[in-house]
Design a protein around this motif. Sequence first.
Motif, PDB file in Angstrom:
ATOM      1  N   ALA A  58       1.052  -1.212   0.090  1.00  0.00           N
ATOM      2  CA  ALA A  58       0.108   0.152   0.039  1.00  0.00           C
ATOM      3  C   ALA A  58       0.919   1.074   0.088  1.00  0.00           C
ATOM      4  CB  ALA A  58      -0.900  -0.128   1.069  1.00  0.00           C
ATOM      5  N   ILE A  59       0.839   2.089  -0.914  1.00  0.00           N
ATOM      6  CA  ILE A  59       1.600   3.319  -0.947  1.00  0.00           C
ATOM      7  C   ILE A  59       0.453   4.511  -0.668  1.00  0.00           C
ATOM      8  CG2 ILE A  59       2.570   4.778  -2.582  1.00  0.00           C
ATOM      9  CD1 ILE A  59       3.235   2.569  -4.649  1.00  0.00           C
ATOM     10  N   LEU A  60       1.143   5.194   0.589  1.00  0.00           N
ATOM     11  CA  LEU A  60       0.299   6.197   1.109  1.00  0.00           C
ATOM     12  C   LEU A  60       0.831   7.551   0.744  1.00  0.00           C
ATOM     13  CD1 LEU A  60       0.081   4.543   4.580  1.00  0.00           C
ATOM     14  CD2 LEU A  60      -1.495   4.184   2.652  1.00  0.00           C
ATOM     15  N   LYS A  61       0.211   8.380   0.031  1.00  0.00           N
ATOM     16  CA  LYS A  61       0.301   9.857  -0.188  1.00  0.00           C
ATOM     17  C   LYS A  61      -0.268  10.582   0.554  1.00  0.00           C
ATOM     18  CE  LYS A  61       1.867   8.711  -5.002  1.00  0.00           C
ATOM     19  NZ  LYS A  61       1.529   8.884  -6.427  1.00  0.00           N
ATOM     20  N   TYR A  62       0.663  10.972   1.599  1.00  0.00           N
ATOM     21  CA  TYR A  62      -0.020  12.197   2.558  1.00  0.00           C
ATOM     22  C   TYR A  62      -0.349  13.611   1.779  1.00  0.00           C
ATOM     23  CZ  TYR A  62       0.655   8.607   6.158  1.00  0.00           C
ATOM     24  OH  TYR A  62       0.767   7.558   6.770  1.00  0.00           O
ATOM     25  N   SER A  63      -1.117  14.410   2.465  1.00  0.00           N
ATOM     26  CA  SER A  63      -1.519  15.550   1.597  1.00  0.00           C
ATOM     27  C   SER A  63      -0.395  16.781   2.033  1.00  0.00           C
ATOM     28  CB  SER A  63      -2.789  16.344   2.341  1.00  0.00           C
ATOM     29  OG  SER A  63      -2.840  16.105   4.028  1.00  0.00           O
ATOM     30  N   ASP A  64       0.573  16.454   2.981  1.00  0.00           N
ATOM     31  CA  ASP A  64       1.701  17.244   3.064  1.00  0.00           C
ATOM     32  C   ASP A  64       2.899  16.862   2.408  1.00  0.00           C
ATOM     33  OD1 ASP A  64       2.584  15.170   4.235  1.00  0.00           O
ATOM     34  OD2 ASP A  64       3.118  16.216   6.349  1.00  0.00           O
ATOM     35  N   GLY A  65       2.597  15.767   1.285  1.00  0.00           N
ATOM     36  CA  GLY A  65       3.887  15.464   0.438  1.00  0.00           C
ATOM     37  C   GLY A  65       4.604  14.333   0.702  1.00  0.00           C
ATOM     38  N   ARG A  66       4.497  13.687   2.036  1.00  0.00           N
ATOM     39  CA  ARG A  66       5.260  12.734   2.281  1.00  0.00           C
ATOM     40  C   ARG A  66       4.450  11.236   1.801  1.00  0.00           C
ATOM     41  NH1 ARG A  66       4.229  11.377   7.924  1.00  0.00           N
ATOM     42  NH2 ARG A  66       2.280  12.610   7.749  1.00  0.00           N
ATOM     43  N   VAL A  67       5.385  10.599   1.447  1.00  0.00           N
ATOM     44  CA  VAL A  67       4.978   9.160   0.940  1.00  0.00           C
ATOM     45  C   VAL A  67       5.424   8.086   1.592  1.00  0.00           C
ATOM     46  CG1 VAL A  67       5.274   7.709  -1.207  1.00  0.00           C
ATOM     47  CG2 VAL A  67       5.069   9.909  -1.458  1.00  0.00           C
ATOM     48  N   ASP A  68       4.526   7.047   2.134  1.00  0.00           N
ATOM     49  CA  ASP A  68       5.194   5.967   3.042  1.00  0.00           C
ATOM     50  C   ASP A  68       4.449   4.685   2.317  1.00  0.00           C
ATOM     51  OD1 ASP A  68       5.691   4.698   5.085  1.00  0.00           O
ATOM     52  OD2 ASP A  68       4.131   5.197   6.560  1.00  0.00           O
ATOM     53  N   THR A  69       5.076   3.600   2.606  1.00  0.00           N
ATOM     54  CA  THR A  69       4.891   2.168   1.972  1.00  0.00           C
ATOM     55  C   THR A  69       4.658   1.516   3.106  1.00  0.00           C
ATOM     56  OG1 THR A  69       6.112   3.106  -0.073  1.00  0.00           O
ATOM     57  CG2 THR A  69       5.464   0.586   0.316  1.00  0.00           C
ATOM     58  N   LEU A  70       3.673   0.670   2.961  1.00  0.00           N
ATOM     59  CA  LEU A  70       3.034  -0.355   3.897  1.00  0.00           C
ATOM     60  C   LEU A  70       3.459  -1.643   2.878  1.00  0.00           C
ATOM     61  CD1 LEU A  70      -0.015   0.427   5.788  1.00  0.00           C
ATOM     62  CD2 LEU A  70       2.264   0.462   6.590  1.00  0.00           C
ATOM     63  N   GLN A  71       4.108  -2.575   3.432  1.00  0.00           N
ATOM     64  CA  GLN A  71       4.514  -3.772   2.690  1.00  0.00           C
ATOM     65  C   GLN A  71       4.861  -4.834   3.628  1.00  0.00           C
ATOM     66  OE1 GLN A  71       6.932  -3.012  -0.700  1.00  0.00           O
ATOM     67  NE2 GLN A  71       8.813  -2.576   0.752  1.00  0.00           N
ATOM     68  N   GLY A  72       5.219  -6.123   3.228  1.00  0.00           N
ATOM     69  CA  GLY A  72       5.757  -7.248   4.184  1.00  0.00           C
ATOM     70  C   GLY A  72       4.820  -7.377   5.505  1.00  0.00           C
ATOM     71  N   LEU A  73       5.537  -7.527   6.592  1.00  0.00           N
ATOM     72  CA  LEU A  73       4.978  -7.508   7.952  1.00  0.00           C
ATOM     73  C   LEU A  73       4.186  -6.467   8.346  1.00  0.00           C
ATOM     74  CD1 LEU A  73       4.890  -9.557  10.174  1.00  0.00           C
ATOM     75  CD2 LEU A  73       6.935  -8.683  11.233  1.00  0.00           C
ATOM     76  N   ALA A  74       4.585  -5.292   8.216  1.00  0.00           N
ATOM     77  CA  ALA A  74       3.890  -4.031   8.546  1.00  0.00           C
ATOM     78  C   ALA A  74       2.436  -4.198   7.748  1.00  0.00           C
ATOM     79  CB  ALA A  74       4.630  -2.646   8.058  1.00  0.00           C
ATOM     80  N   LEU A  75       2.509  -4.227   6.596  1.00  0.00           N
ATOM     81  CA  LEU A  75       1.193  -4.437   5.898  1.00  0.00           C
ATOM     82  C   LEU A  75      -0.049  -5.526   6.454  1.00  0.00           C
ATOM     83  CD1 LEU A  75      -0.814  -3.497   3.450  1.00  0.00           C
ATOM     84  CD2 LEU A  75       0.427  -5.076   1.933  1.00  0.00           C
ATOM     85  N   GLU A  76       1.034  -6.765   6.651  1.00  0.00           N
ATOM     86  CA  GLU A  76       0.221  -7.715   7.140  1.00  0.00           C
ATOM     87  C   GLU A  76      -0.391  -7.499   8.590  1.00  0.00           C
ATOM     88  OE1 GLU A  76       2.149 -11.851   7.194  1.00  0.00           O
ATOM     89  OE2 GLU A  76       3.224 -11.047   5.360  1.00  0.00           O
ATOM     90  N   ASN A  77       0.318  -6.977   9.382  1.00  0.00           N
ATOM     91  CA  ASN A  77      -0.206  -6.387  10.816  1.00  0.00           C
ATOM     92  C   ASN A  77      -1.301  -5.534  10.688  1.00  0.00           C
ATOM     93  OD1 ASN A  77       1.459  -8.281  11.981  1.00  0.00           O
ATOM     94  ND2 ASN A  77       3.194  -6.593  12.423  1.00  0.00           N
TER      95      ASN A  77
END
Length: 183
Positions: free
Chosen positions: A78-97
């Motif tokens: 899951a690619i998360l694009k925040y309104s302030d310009g930050r980009v975060d990625t959830l994958q692997g164990l973090a995404l599963e949790n």
Amino acid sequence: MKKRYLTIGDFKRNAFIMAAAATMGLTSCDSSTQTNDEWNAGTEVPVPDGIVTELTEEAPDQWKITDERTTAPGQSMAILKYSDGRVDTLQGLALENQMRDIAQNEQQYTQGGFGLGSVLWWSGMGFMAGRMMSPRPAYYANPGVMNNTAAWRQNVQTYRQQSTAPRSGRSGYFRGRSGGAGA
């Protein structure tokens, strides 16, 4: 002599006819193909592709799905694009949790709202995590994004059905006979 014609909309009669046809096995007449499929049921079911879901924050804690595309099995993210310009990625164990937490609190996320958990639940990620219902168009930035993954959702559904079907022999109602009335 006056003939009596039955109306098509007679619900009780139609339900009775369908029930009778189903119990008599009239829904599938080609017994050779069915028999071969039953004996080959032990073959391995291919794992469906993974999915990349891109979510964009439109306002504080208000998310929309802006893109979904398939990827190799096991490479979902899951690619998360925040309104302030930050980009975060959830994958692997973090995404599963994250998805496990969402699935355990399913009632909270099916109620609605556009928070990250609710939008993930109604995306392709939620479908992979076990959501059985169709996606909700309100969570997508446009209908085309949702329609892009219709074939993928069908593949996942087929995988679920095949992987939970009995693997050995002939089990189930009316499976003890090999075919024909005298067999």
